[in-house]
Design an enzyme around this catalytic site. Structure first.
Site, PDB file in Angstrom:
ATOM      1  N   TYR A   1       0.814  -1.131   0.064  1.00 48.07           N
ATOM      2  CA  TYR A   1      -0.058   0.050   0.081  1.00 48.07           C
ATOM      3  C   TYR A   1       0.851   1.356  -0.137  1.00 48.07           C
ATOM      4  O   TYR A   1       2.155   1.163   0.265  1.00 48.07           O
ATOM      5  CB  TYR A   1      -0.698   0.016   1.213  1.00 48.07           C
TER       6      TYR A   1
ATOM      7  N   GLY B   1      -6.676 -13.558  10.583  1.00 46.26           N
ATOM      8  CA  GLY B   1      -7.091 -13.032   9.292  1.00 46.26           C
ATOM      9  C   GLY B   1      -7.911 -13.972   8.441  1.00 46.26           C
ATOM     10  O   GLY B   1      -9.114 -14.325   8.587  1.00 46.26           O
ATOM     11  N   ARG B   2      -7.123 -14.517   7.753  1.00 48.56           N
ATOM     12  CA  ARG B   2      -7.757 -15.503   6.623  1.00 48.56           C
ATOM     13  C   ARG B   2      -8.560 -16.885   7.231  1.00 48.56           C
ATOM     14  O   ARG B   2      -9.731 -16.986   6.766  1.00 48.56           O
ATOM     15  CB  ARG B   2      -6.895 -16.246   5.707  1.00 48.56           C
TER      16      ARG B   2
ATOM     17  N   ARG C   1       0.065  -0.451  11.064  1.00 41.75           N
ATOM     18  CA  ARG C   1       0.587  -2.177  10.441  1.00 41.75           C
ATOM     19  C   ARG C   1       1.583  -1.748   9.627  1.00 41.75           C
ATOM     20  O   ARG C   1       1.515  -0.914   8.504  1.00 41.75           O
ATOM     21  CB  ARG C   1      -0.777  -2.656   9.899  1.00 41.75           C
TER      22      ARG C   1
END
Length: 195
Positions: free
Chosen positions: A18, A162-163, A63
């Site tokens: 990002y 997360g996943r 993060r």
């Protein structure tokens, strides 16, 4: 604003390619000005600006990661000292918590030391740290003991999921109740339903 919406904290996503991460990674930040010479300068400016808008009681989480979505070998820092310079800039700008994202939490961040990325972030800054990276992707949870040992050794303060939550939104409840047989292993197909 997030605070008015009732959120308890705000997180800046500066990882995985990002914009903020692009300034941190030497392969994408090829600038020759101050933002190139000090790769943490732009991220620190963003952190400072967001922190200025938050009530003092609202934690600001940042993060960061070494790897990129399509380059798992990428590194924003080749050494702990280099990582320390980046994370110190985050802390000085107002980060309250660091969220260290790595592909696999159990892998060392640097050669010659067992610490993962979160462990190094905590050692280098003293800030509270979140670890994440392939936590509990299967019902067997093969690295569970390693996770608990690292937590007991104060390498990090929180663990993010997360996943696995894509496959099991109630994963925490299932694991806490010992209902591991009800946990569905994560698969790439779980991501596809959100595309």
């Amino acid at each position: 604003m997030a605070v008015r919406a009732g959120f308890d904290a705000v997180e800046i996503h500066g990882a995985h390619g990002y914009l903020i991460d692009e300034f941190l990674w030497p392969r994408t930040n090829r600038r020759t000005d101050a933002y190139g010479r000090n790769r943490a300068m732009f991220p620190a400016e963003v952190i400072r600006a967001v922190k200025a808008e938050l009530p003092p009681s609202t934690p600001l989480i940042v993060r960061f990661s070494q790897f990129k979505e399509r380059d798992y070998d990428a590194r924003i820092a080749e050494t702990p000292a280099e990582l320390g310079r980046i994370l110190s800039a985050f802390a000085e700008a107002g980060a309250d918590v660091l969220h260290a994202s790595q592909r696999r939490f159990w892998e060392p961040a640097f050669d010659g030391d067992h610490r993962n990325l979160a462990g190094w972030a905590k050692r280098l800054t003293g800030l509270p740290v979140i670890t994440v990276g392939s936590v509990g992707l299967t019902r067997a949870f093969p690295h569970r003991d390693d996770l608990l040992k690292r937590f007991a050794n104060d390498e990090f303060d929180l663990v993010a999921l997360g996943r696995i939550l894509l496959a099991n939104p109630d994963w925490v409840r299932l694991m806490a109740a010992g209902e591991t047989a009800s946990v569905r292993d994560y698969s790439k197909a779980d991501e596809d339903i959100f595309r």
